[in-house]
Scaffold this motif. Sequence first.
Motif, mmCIF file in Angstrom:
data_model
loop_
_atom_site.group_PDB
_atom_site.id
_atom_site.type_symbol
_atom_site.label_atom_id
_atom_site.label_comp_id
_atom_site.label_asym_id
_atom_site.label_seq_id
_atom_site.Cartn_x
_atom_site.Cartn_y
_atom_site.Cartn_z
ATOM 1 N N PRO A 131 -4.788 6.918 -17.819
ATOM 2 C CA PRO A 131 -6.153 6.554 -17.431
ATOM 3 C C PRO A 131 -7.264 7.368 -18.084
ATOM 4 O O PRO A 131 -8.417 7.132 -17.816
ATOM 5 C CB PRO A 131 -6.174 6.763 -15.929
ATOM 6 N N MET A 132 -6.934 8.290 -18.938
ATOM 7 C CA MET A 132 -7.973 9.025 -19.643
ATOM 8 C C MET A 132 -8.795 8.073 -20.517
ATOM 9 O O MET A 132 -9.918 8.351 -20.868
ATOM 10 C CB MET A 132 -7.327 10.108 -20.515
ATOM 11 N N TYR A 133 -8.225 6.890 -20.835
ATOM 12 C CA TYR A 133 -8.941 5.922 -21.647
ATOM 13 C C TYR A 133 -10.207 5.419 -20.943
ATOM 14 O O TYR A 133 -11.107 4.924 -21.577
ATOM 15 C CB TYR A 133 -8.058 4.722 -22.013
ATOM 16 N N ARG A 134 -10.277 5.587 -19.614
ATOM 17 C CA ARG A 134 -11.457 5.126 -18.893
ATOM 18 C C ARG A 134 -12.573 6.116 -19.087
ATOM 19 O O ARG A 134 -13.668 5.948 -18.798
ATOM 20 C CB ARG A 134 -11.164 4.974 -17.409
ATOM 21 N N CYS A 168 -0.102 10.269 -14.160
ATOM 22 C CA CYS A 168 -1.352 11.019 -13.970
ATOM 23 C C CYS A 168 -1.250 12.085 -12.883
ATOM 24 O O CYS A 168 -2.149 12.892 -12.729
ATOM 25 C CB CYS A 168 -2.506 10.070 -13.653
ATOM 26 N N ARG A 169 -0.148 12.051 -12.137
ATOM 27 C CA ARG A 169 0.127 13.058 -11.099
ATOM 28 C C ARG A 169 -0.915 13.059 -9.990
ATOM 29 O O ARG A 169 -1.157 14.080 -9.371
ATOM 30 C CB ARG A 169 0.232 14.465 -11.698
ATOM 31 N N GLN A 170 -1.534 11.914 -9.737
ATOM 32 C CA GLN A 170 -2.485 11.811 -8.648
ATOM 33 C C GLN A 170 -1.945 10.856 -7.601
ATOM 34 O O GLN A 170 -1.086 10.029 -7.882
ATOM 35 C CB GLN A 170 -3.826 11.335 -9.177
ATOM 36 N N LYS A 171 -2.462 10.972 -6.395
ATOM 37 C CA LYS A 171 -1.999 10.139 -5.293
ATOM 38 C C LYS A 171 -2.722 8.795 -5.354
ATOM 39 O O LYS A 171 -3.944 8.738 -5.228
ATOM 40 C CB LYS A 171 -2.256 10.836 -3.972
ATOM 41 N N SER A 204 0.830 -1.206 0.000
ATOM 42 C CA SER A 204 0.000 0.000 0.000
ATOM 43 C C SER A 204 0.863 1.254 0.000
ATOM 44 O O SER A 204 0.506 2.241 0.609
ATOM 45 C CB SER A 204 -0.926 -0.011 1.212
ATOM 46 N N GLU A 205 2.000 1.195 -0.678
ATOM 47 C CA GLU A 205 2.841 2.384 -0.766
ATOM 48 C C GLU A 205 2.149 3.401 -1.665
ATOM 49 O O GLU A 205 2.005 3.190 -2.854
ATOM 50 C CB GLU A 205 4.225 2.058 -1.340
ATOM 51 N N THR A 206 1.678 4.453 -1.063
ATOM 52 C CA THR A 206 1.025 5.487 -1.866
ATOM 53 C C THR A 206 2.032 6.573 -2.195
ATOM 54 O O THR A 206 2.988 6.796 -1.467
ATOM 55 C CB THR A 206 -0.176 6.104 -1.124
ATOM 56 N N GLY A 207 1.800 7.202 -3.283
ATOM 57 C CA GLY A 207 2.654 8.285 -3.726
ATOM 58 C C GLY A 207 2.024 8.945 -4.937
ATOM 59 O O GLY A 207 0.934 8.581 -5.365
ATOM 60 N N THR A 208 2.728 9.893 -5.492
ATOM 61 C CA THR A 208 2.237 10.586 -6.673
ATOM 62 C C THR A 208 2.667 9.810 -7.908
ATOM 63 O O THR A 208 3.854 9.557 -8.108
ATOM 64 C CB THR A 208 2.787 12.024 -6.727
ATOM 65 N N CYS A 209 1.703 9.420 -8.715
ATOM 66 C CA CYS A 209 1.979 8.685 -9.940
ATOM 67 C C CYS A 209 2.715 9.602 -10.912
ATOM 68 O O CYS A 209 2.347 10.767 -11.085
ATOM 69 C CB CYS A 209 0.671 8.196 -10.547
ATOM 70 N N ILE A 261 -1.859 4.139 -5.060
ATOM 71 C CA ILE A 261 -0.904 3.095 -4.698
ATOM 72 C C ILE A 261 0.032 2.915 -5.885
ATOM 73 O O ILE A 261 -0.413 2.711 -7.015
ATOM 74 C CB ILE A 261 -1.623 1.774 -4.373
ATOM 75 N N ILE A 262 1.321 3.020 -5.627
ATOM 76 C CA ILE A 262 2.321 2.900 -6.681
ATOM 77 C C ILE A 262 2.649 1.427 -6.865
ATOM 78 O O ILE A 262 3.112 0.764 -5.937
ATOM 79 C CB ILE A 262 3.586 3.723 -6.345
ATOM 80 N N VAL A 263 2.411 0.919 -8.070
ATOM 81 C CA VAL A 263 2.602 -0.496 -8.347
ATOM 82 C C VAL A 263 3.993 -0.765 -8.889
ATOM 83 O O VAL A 263 4.657 -1.710 -8.492
ATOM 84 C CB VAL A 263 1.530 -0.994 -9.337
ATOM 85 N N GLY A 264 4.463 0.052 -9.794
ATOM 86 C CA GLY A 264 5.770 -0.161 -10.383
ATOM 87 C C GLY A 264 6.146 0.958 -11.316
ATOM 88 O O GLY A 264 5.284 1.641 -11.859
ATOM 89 N N HIS A 265 7.436 1.137 -11.493
ATOM 90 C CA HIS A 265 7.977 2.186 -12.356
ATOM 91 C C HIS A 265 7.390 3.554 -12.013
ATOM 92 O O HIS A 265 7.088 4.350 -12.894
ATOM 93 C CB HIS A 265 7.748 1.871 -13.834
ATOM 94 N N ARG A 266 7.148 3.775 -10.727
ATOM 95 C CA ARG A 266 6.617 5.032 -10.180
ATOM 96 C C ARG A 266 5.260 5.398 -10.783
ATOM 97 O O ARG A 266 4.935 6.560 -10.971
ATOM 98 C CB ARG A 266 7.626 6.160 -10.345
ATOM 99 N N LYS A 267 4.453 4.375 -11.127
ATOM 100 C CA LYS A 267 3.137 4.592 -11.714
ATOM 101 C C LYS A 267 2.083 3.804 -10.952
ATOM 102 O O LYS A 267 2.369 2.765 -10.374
ATOM 103 C CB LYS A 267 3.118 4.139 -13.180
ATOM 104 N N CYS A 268 0.849 4.313 -10.991
ATOM 105 C CA CYS A 268 -0.275 3.594 -10.398
ATOM 106 C C CYS A 268 -0.675 2.446 -11.341
ATOM 107 O O CYS A 268 -0.184 2.345 -12.459
ATOM 108 C CB CYS A 268 -1.442 4.547 -10.157
#
Length: 132
Positions: A129-132, A88-91, A80-85, A93-100
Amino acid sequence: MAAPSAPELPSCAICFEDSSHPGFSLADLPCCGSHTSSTTQFCVACIKMICAHGDLNVGKCPRCRKFIGMSASGTIELRSETGTCEMCRQKHIIVGHRKCAACLFGSDPKNRHRYECDRCHRFQRIPHPMYR
């Protein structure tokens, strides 16, 4: 009169191995509780495989879809390491390569989505994530 049936051995819901298989052990998932309190159970080998296929040894729990990973000692941990992606620059959970998770999925070339502009009718690929 029917003979009493033998009690069922606990088995994994993914690979269907049961406790008679050598080396079989049920996983205690930190997000969903102990394997003894649930009717759906998973073996440690399948959880390791799920984490190994994810980026940076992080996978999703097959029961609740929270992010889990394997520690160096072999225990299953809630990630559950959260950070800024980075994308997308939003807070999140960072999964890998500094991205959500959504941005990591969208940045994979095979998962990029094509859209047609309704004004100019040109196509573009959207990697975030704009594709959503």
